[in-house]
Motif scaffolding. Structure first.
Motif, PDB file in Angstrom:
ATOM      1  N   GLY A  40       0.712  -1.026   0.092  1.00 41.17           N
ATOM      2  CA  GLY A  40       0.013  -0.151   0.040  1.00 41.17           C
ATOM      3  C   GLY A  40       0.876   1.263   0.046  1.00 41.17           C
ATOM      4  N   ARG A  41       2.085   1.314   0.216  1.00 39.20           N
ATOM      5  CA  ARG A  41       3.161   2.298  -0.021  1.00 39.20           C
ATOM      6  C   ARG A  41       3.494   2.839  -1.497  1.00 39.20           C
ATOM      7  NH1 ARG A  41       5.336   4.785   3.675  1.00 39.20           N
ATOM      8  NH2 ARG A  41       5.144   4.026   5.890  1.00 39.20           N
ATOM      9  N   TYR A  42       3.547   3.844  -1.591  1.00 40.05           N
ATOM     10  CA  TYR A  42       4.007   4.452  -3.069  1.00 40.05           C
ATOM     11  C   TYR A  42       5.393   5.067  -2.744  1.00 40.05           C
ATOM     12  CZ  TYR A  42       3.642   6.477  -7.591  1.00 40.05           C
ATOM     13  OH  TYR A  42       4.182   6.696  -8.899  1.00 40.05           O
ATOM     14  N   PRO A  43       6.418   4.578  -3.384  1.00 47.52           N
ATOM     15  CA  PRO A  43       7.847   5.228  -3.089  1.00 47.52           C
ATOM     16  C   PRO A  43       7.862   6.778  -3.140  1.00 47.52           C
ATOM     17  CG  PRO A  43       7.982   3.385  -4.827  1.00 47.52           C
ATOM     18  CD  PRO A  43       6.209   3.614  -4.633  1.00 47.52           C
ATOM     19  N   HIS A  44       8.735   7.184  -2.069  1.00 44.85           N
ATOM     20  CA  HIS A  44       8.573   8.769  -1.784  1.00 44.85           C
ATOM     21  C   HIS A  44      10.072   9.183  -1.652  1.00 44.85           C
ATOM     22  CE1 HIS A  44       8.158  12.422   0.264  1.00 44.85           C
ATOM     23  NE2 HIS A  44       6.874  12.634  -0.502  1.00 44.85           N
ATOM     24  N   THR A  45      10.325  10.468  -1.984  1.00 44.77           N
ATOM     25  CA  THR A  45      11.703  11.024  -1.523  1.00 44.77           C
ATOM     26  C   THR A  45      12.068  10.774  -0.285  1.00 44.77           C
ATOM     27  OG1 THR A  45      11.205  12.598  -3.393  1.00 44.77           O
ATOM     28  CG2 THR A  45      13.056  13.019  -1.740  1.00 44.77           C
ATOM     29  N   ASP A  46      11.274  10.673   0.677  1.00 46.72           N
ATOM     30  CA  ASP A  46      11.606  10.508   2.007  1.00 46.72           C
ATOM     31  C   ASP A  46      12.167   8.976   2.142  1.00 46.72           C
ATOM     32  OD1 ASP A  46      11.000  12.998   2.788  1.00 46.72           O
ATOM     33  OD2 ASP A  46       9.041  12.301   3.587  1.00 46.72           O
ATOM     34  N   ASP A  47      11.814   8.067   1.292  1.00 44.44           N
ATOM     35  CA  ASP A  47      12.390   6.707   1.387  1.00 44.44           C
ATOM     36  C   ASP A  47      13.726   6.676   1.057  1.00 44.44           C
ATOM     37  OD1 ASP A  47      10.015   5.900   2.309  1.00 44.44           O
ATOM     38  OD2 ASP A  47       9.229   5.251  -0.103  1.00 44.44           O
ATOM     39  N   LEU A  48      14.144   7.504  -0.114  1.00 47.96           N
ATOM     40  CA  LEU A  48      15.414   7.667  -0.404  1.00 47.96           C
ATOM     41  C   LEU A  48      16.306   8.341   0.519  1.00 47.96           C
ATOM     42  CD1 LEU A  48      17.634   7.473  -2.480  1.00 47.96           C
ATOM     43  CD2 LEU A  48      16.775   9.418  -3.484  1.00 47.96           C
ATOM     44  N   ARG A  49      15.745   9.314   1.141  1.00 47.63           N
ATOM     45  CA  ARG A  49      16.664  10.011   2.261  1.00 47.63           C
ATOM     46  C   ARG A  49      16.813   8.911   3.665  1.00 47.63           C
ATOM     47  NH1 ARG A  49      12.699  14.539   1.430  1.00 47.63           N
ATOM     48  NH2 ARG A  49      13.979  16.036   0.142  1.00 47.63           N
ATOM     49  N   ALA A  50      15.817   8.261   3.975  1.00 49.73           N
ATOM     50  CA  ALA A  50      15.916   7.106   4.964  1.00 49.73           C
ATOM     51  C   ALA A  50      17.095   6.164   4.656  1.00 49.73           C
ATOM     52  CB  ALA A  50      14.691   6.463   5.101  1.00 49.73           C
ATOM     53  N   TYR A  51      16.990   5.731   3.222  1.00 47.08           N
ATOM     54  CA  TYR A  51      17.908   4.780   2.659  1.00 47.08           C
ATOM     55  C   TYR A  51      19.305   5.245   2.985  1.00 47.08           C
ATOM     56  CZ  TYR A  51      19.893   1.475  -0.749  1.00 47.08           C
ATOM     57  OH  TYR A  51      20.696   0.547  -1.233  1.00 47.08           O
ATOM     58  N   VAL A  52      19.445   6.732   2.418  1.00 44.60           N
ATOM     59  CA  VAL A  52      20.884   7.012   2.584  1.00 44.60           C
ATOM     60  C   VAL A  52      21.428   7.213   3.983  1.00 44.60           C
ATOM     61  CG1 VAL A  52      22.214   9.143   1.967  1.00 44.60           C
ATOM     62  CG2 VAL A  52      20.871   8.087   0.188  1.00 44.60           C
ATOM     63  N   ALA A  53      20.453   7.652   4.941  1.00 42.32           N
ATOM     64  CA  ALA A  53      20.559   7.954   6.139  1.00 42.32           C
ATOM     65  C   ALA A  53      21.093   6.591   6.899  1.00 42.32           C
ATOM     66  CB  ALA A  53      19.489   8.573   6.967  1.00 42.32           C
ATOM     67  N   ARG A  54      20.842   5.554   6.462  1.00 40.45           N
ATOM     68  CA  ARG A  54      21.213   4.347   6.805  1.00 40.45           C
ATOM     69  C   ARG A  54      22.548   3.941   6.514  1.00 40.45           C
ATOM     70  NH1 ARG A  54      15.989   0.452   6.578  1.00 40.45           N
ATOM     71  NH2 ARG A  54      14.579   1.643   7.986  1.00 40.45           N
ATOM     72  N   GLY A  55      23.192   4.440   5.524  1.00 41.60           N
ATOM     73  CA  GLY A  55      24.442   4.403   5.179  1.00 41.60           C
ATOM     74  C   GLY A  55      24.660   3.369   4.091  1.00 41.60           C
ATOM     75  N   LEU A  56      23.564   2.965   3.429  1.00 39.44           N
ATOM     76  CA  LEU A  56      23.454   2.180   2.258  1.00 39.44           C
ATOM     77  C   LEU A  56      23.802   2.741   1.021  1.00 39.44           C
ATOM     78  CD1 LEU A  56      19.877   0.700   3.143  1.00 39.44           C
ATOM     79  CD2 LEU A  56      22.176  -0.250   3.662  1.00 39.44           C
ATOM     80  N   PRO A  57      24.597   2.078   0.073  1.00 41.63           N
ATOM     81  CA  PRO A  57      25.249   2.511  -0.995  1.00 41.63           C
ATOM     82  C   PRO A  57      24.458   2.998  -2.271  1.00 41.63           C
ATOM     83  CG  PRO A  57      25.465   0.057  -1.136  1.00 41.63           C
ATOM     84  CD  PRO A  57      24.597   0.568   0.141  1.00 41.63           C
ATOM     85  N   LEU A  58      24.878   4.193  -2.750  1.00 39.27           N
ATOM     86  CA  LEU A  58      24.311   4.498  -4.121  1.00 39.27           C
ATOM     87  C   LEU A  58      25.692   4.890  -4.996  1.00 39.27           C
ATOM     88  CD1 LEU A  58      21.708   7.117  -2.893  1.00 39.27           C
ATOM     89  CD2 LEU A  58      21.394   4.822  -4.007  1.00 39.27           C
ATOM     90  N   THR A  59      25.489   4.483  -6.304  1.00 35.61           N
ATOM     91  CA  THR A  59      26.525   5.140  -7.224  1.00 35.61           C
ATOM     92  C   THR A  59      26.228   6.512  -7.562  1.00 35.61           C
ATOM     93  OG1 THR A  59      26.135   2.720  -8.354  1.00 35.61           O
ATOM     94  CG2 THR A  59      27.179   4.385  -9.701  1.00 35.61           C
ATOM     95  N   VAL A  60      27.613   6.904  -7.668  1.00 39.92           N
ATOM     96  CA  VAL A  60      27.595   8.518  -8.003  1.00 39.92           C
ATOM     97  C   VAL A  60      28.496   8.433  -9.212  1.00 39.92           C
ATOM     98  CG1 VAL A  60      28.609  10.615  -7.436  1.00 39.92           C
ATOM     99  CG2 VAL A  60      27.695   9.123  -5.661  1.00 39.92           C
ATOM    100  N   LEU A  61      27.788   9.287 -10.373  1.00 38.80           N
ATOM    101  CA  LEU A  61      28.588   9.103 -11.367  1.00 38.80           C
ATOM    102  C   LEU A  61      28.773  10.828 -11.910  1.00 38.80           C
ATOM    103  CD1 LEU A  61      26.749   6.936 -14.126  1.00 38.80           C
ATOM    104  CD2 LEU A  61      28.749   6.611 -12.761  1.00 38.80           C
ATOM    105  N   ARG A  62      30.018  11.162 -12.541  1.00 39.25           N
ATOM    106  CA  ARG A  62      29.926  12.617 -12.860  1.00 39.25           C
ATOM    107  C   ARG A  62      30.169  12.584 -14.297  1.00 39.25           C
ATOM    108  NH1 ARG A  62      35.561  15.781 -11.183  1.00 39.25           N
ATOM    109  NH2 ARG A  62      35.498  17.289 -12.807  1.00 39.25           N
ATOM    110  N   LEU A  63      29.316  13.549 -14.859  1.00 33.51           N
ATOM    111  CA  LEU A  63      29.254  13.480 -16.403  1.00 33.51           C
ATOM    112  C   LEU A  63      30.218  14.860 -16.715  1.00 33.51           C
ATOM    113  CD1 LEU A  63      25.517  13.232 -17.404  1.00 33.51           C
ATOM    114  CD2 LEU A  63      27.366  11.717 -17.543  1.00 33.51           C
TER     115      LEU A  63
END
Length: 107
Positions: A40-63
């Motif tokens: 019943g949840r729809y993904p939200h920007t706050d989910d991403l903030r919580a994910y990052v706050a837990r120290g989980l990895p995200l890829t960073v690219l530079r163009l």
């Protein structure tokens, strides 16, 4: 229905550097990670903030100038930035339903 969304093609037209930040997990997986019972949840920007706050990895690219990407940005958390860059950058974007594999991956 985000998985049916258009893909985004972006080119950094220069002259400066543009940073592209995007997660290597789609937003549905991030939502499931943050919420043990995502029914019943729809993904939200706050989910991403919580994910990052837990120290989980995200890829960073530079163009750099003359580089670009094609990505399903309805599913990938993403942002572009020219913060702290001495020269401004201009980017061009196109949205369409290109098939997977039309262009080679930049990763």
């Amino acid at each position: 229905m985000k998985h049916l969304g258009r893909r985004r093609l972006c080119f950094n037209l220069g002259t400066g550097t543009r940073y592209l930040l995007f997660g290597n997990l789609d937003i549905r997986a991030i939502c499931r990670t943050v919420h043990p019972d995502p029914a019943g949840r729809y993904p939200h920007t706050d989910d991403l903030r919580a994910y990052v706050a837990r120290g989980l990895p995200l890829t960073v690219l530079r163009l750099n100038p003359d580089e670009g990407y094609i990505a399903p940005t309805k599913l990938l958390p993403h942002d572009g930035s020219t913060e702290d860059q001495p020269v401004p950058s201009t980017a061009a974007f196109w949205l369409d339903h290109w098939s997977r594999g039309v262009l080679a991956s930049i990763i």
